[in-house]
Design a protein around this motif. Structure first.
Motif, PDB file in Angstrom:
ATOM      1  N   SER A   1      -0.278  27.007 -60.036  1.00 57.44           N
ATOM      2  CA  SER A   1       1.305  27.695 -60.346  1.00 57.44           C
ATOM      3  C   SER A   1       0.664  29.340 -60.372  1.00 57.44           C
ATOM      4  CB  SER A   1       1.503  27.187 -61.523  1.00 57.44           C
ATOM      5  OG  SER A   1       0.970  27.585 -62.753  1.00 57.44           O
ATOM      6  N   ASP A   2      -0.358  29.915 -60.292  1.00 54.43           N
ATOM      7  CA  ASP A   2      -0.352  31.117 -60.139  1.00 54.43           C
ATOM      8  C   ASP A   2       0.380  31.127 -58.679  1.00 54.43           C
ATOM      9  OD1 ASP A   2      -2.067  30.854 -62.858  1.00 54.43           O
ATOM     10  OD2 ASP A   2      -3.895  30.542 -61.828  1.00 54.43           O
TER      11      ASP A   2
ATOM     12  N   SER B   1      -2.433  36.211 -57.941  1.00 58.16           N
ATOM     13  CA  SER B   1      -2.878  34.921 -58.759  1.00 58.16           C
ATOM     14  C   SER B   1      -3.730  35.231 -59.364  1.00 58.16           C
ATOM     15  CB  SER B   1      -2.553  34.272 -57.715  1.00 58.16           C
ATOM     16  OG  SER B   1      -3.759  33.809 -56.788  1.00 58.16           O
TER      17      SER B   1
ATOM     18  N   ASP C   1       3.853  31.757 -58.941  1.00 61.72           N
ATOM     19  CA  ASP C   1       4.444  33.054 -59.709  1.00 61.72           C
ATOM     20  C   ASP C   1       4.193  34.211 -59.282  1.00 61.72           C
ATOM     21  OD1 ASP C   1       4.767  30.796 -61.618  1.00 61.72           O
ATOM     22  OD2 ASP C   1       3.260  30.675 -62.879  1.00 61.72           O
TER      23      ASP C   1
ATOM     24  N   HIS D   1       2.221  27.383 -49.711  1.00 61.53           N
ATOM     25  CA  HIS D   1       3.912  28.389 -49.791  1.00 61.53           C
ATOM     26  C   HIS D   1       4.334  29.183 -49.611  1.00 61.53           C
ATOM     27  CE1 HIS D   1       1.992  26.765 -53.910  1.00 61.53           C
ATOM     28  NE2 HIS D   1       0.470  27.217 -53.574  1.00 61.53           N
TER      29      HIS D   1
END
Ligand SMILES: [Zn+2]
Ligand SMILES: [Zn+2]
Length: 351
Positions: free
Chosen positions: A294-295, A150, A298, A132
């Motif tokens: 997605s954590d 996360s 986020d 990411h």
């Protein structure tokens, strides 16, 4: 063959900083030049041979930030020089759980830096799909803190606290972040129970309504019940990892309340719960293992936007050579929290 400096955990209790080959990447991987790695309790467990002992010798390290040094042929959307972190959880992609989207429960669950070589080194390789990009507004230190955040986000999603519900957190390590997350979800009151004055103060600064210092409070369960209208909390989060605090957290819940299990106990530890509490009390438990999928973005969003400001939790930066010292120091000094290891610095820096 190109070599790099790495902290190799040779066998339980033995770390050697030495030159090892730079990892070779496949078409599906990228090579990352490591900037910082946060030291985690899991690293202490690996050091002592309590966890992943069958993987030694290996290079742990999993809470990290860095810069892409080389990109595999099949990698998309990534280039040399990108500031990144990675989702460390690598499911097989084909088992029952992975197909259900529950890769943390994968039959052959693998985590970078826990089961495979990680980031206490100059370079690490990672599957490109797990990588990411970090925004410019995020520091490399905060980038190395994405992984623990996360994990807290994963637990918060599982617990799914409702607006205006009461939340008690036991523990003031990552518990401080659980409290912050509850504040962000408009929960109230948010109560933190812990034993470290300095960290409880940080929890208060991050928006917790009440802090309970167990060194000054005889009965924290009674105190939580008093602070929640005599009923007990809607949600209780155990972020210590002891049977006794799990039992306390369960006792702090109101009827119909939910316990979030976050702290890692010994594998064989057991706790006492009366089934009655589930039946007539309709209490629930949500488990959470790590931050995944997605954590991770986020966590990047909440850190980059300043919704979570982790800097008060950052203690020190150290060179790779001081890793073993720091692992011991973290056990001794309760006021140390996150220590970042860097292969690029040569002396300790207090944050
Ligand atoms: Zn960790
Ligand atoms: Zn799988």
């Amino acid at each position: 063959m190109a070599t790099m400096k790495a902290a190799v955990f040779e066998k339980p209790g033995v770390i050697k900083v030495k030159d090892v080959p730079v990892p070779e990447i496949s078409d599906d991987e990228v090579l990352i030049k490591v900037k910082y790695t946060g030291i985690c309790g899991t690293d202490w467990s690996i050091y002592n041979g309590w966890y992943s002992a069958d993987k030694l010798p290996m290079i742990p390290g999993h809470e990290f930030s860095g810069v892409i040094a080389k990109v595999g042929k099949k990698a998309k959307g990534l280039k040399e020089g990108d500031k990144v972190t990675a989702d460390i959880n690598m499911g097989c992609g084909t088992c029952f759980y992975c197909i259900k989207g529950q890769s943390l429960l994968c039959d052959s669950f693998t985590q970078l830096g826990i089961h495979t070589d990680g980031t206490f080194a100059e370079y690490v390789k990672a599957p490109w799909k797990q990588v990411h990009i970090l925004p410019d507004s995020l520091s490399f230190e905060a980038g190395a803190f994405v992984e623990p955040v996360s994990c807290v986000i994963h637990a918060a999603k599982a617990m799914n606290a409702a607006l205006a519900s009461s939340v008690v957190v036991i523990g003031c390590g990552l518990g401080v972040l659980h409290a912050r997350m509850a504040v962000l979800r408009a929960c109230a009151p948010v109560i933190v129970v812990g034993d470290n004055e300095k960290r409880l103060k940080i929890a208060k600064d991050m928006g917790a309504d009440y802090i309970i210092d167990i060194n000054k409070t005889a009965d924290p369960v009674a105190e939580v019940i008093k602070l929640t209208g005599g009923r007990g909390a809607d949600y209780a989060i155990e972020a210590v990892g002891k049977t006794s605090t799990y039992e306390q957290a369960f006792a702090m819940l109101r009827r119909g309340g939910t316990l979030s299990a976050f702290g890692i106990t010994g594998e064989q530890d057991t706790m006492k719960i009366r089934p009655f509490e589930f039946v007539l009390g309709e209490k629930k438990i949500t488990g959470s293992c790590a931050g995944v999928g997605s954590d991770v973005p986020d966590a990047i969003t909440l850190l980059a936007s300043g919704r979570i400001k982790p800097e008060p939790l950052f203690s020190m930066k150290i060179p790779l050579e001081d890793l073993e010292w720091a692992l011991h120091e973290l056990r001794k000094d309760p006021n140390l929290f996150k220590i970042f290891v860097s292969p690029e610095i040569s002396k300790r820096e207090i944050l």
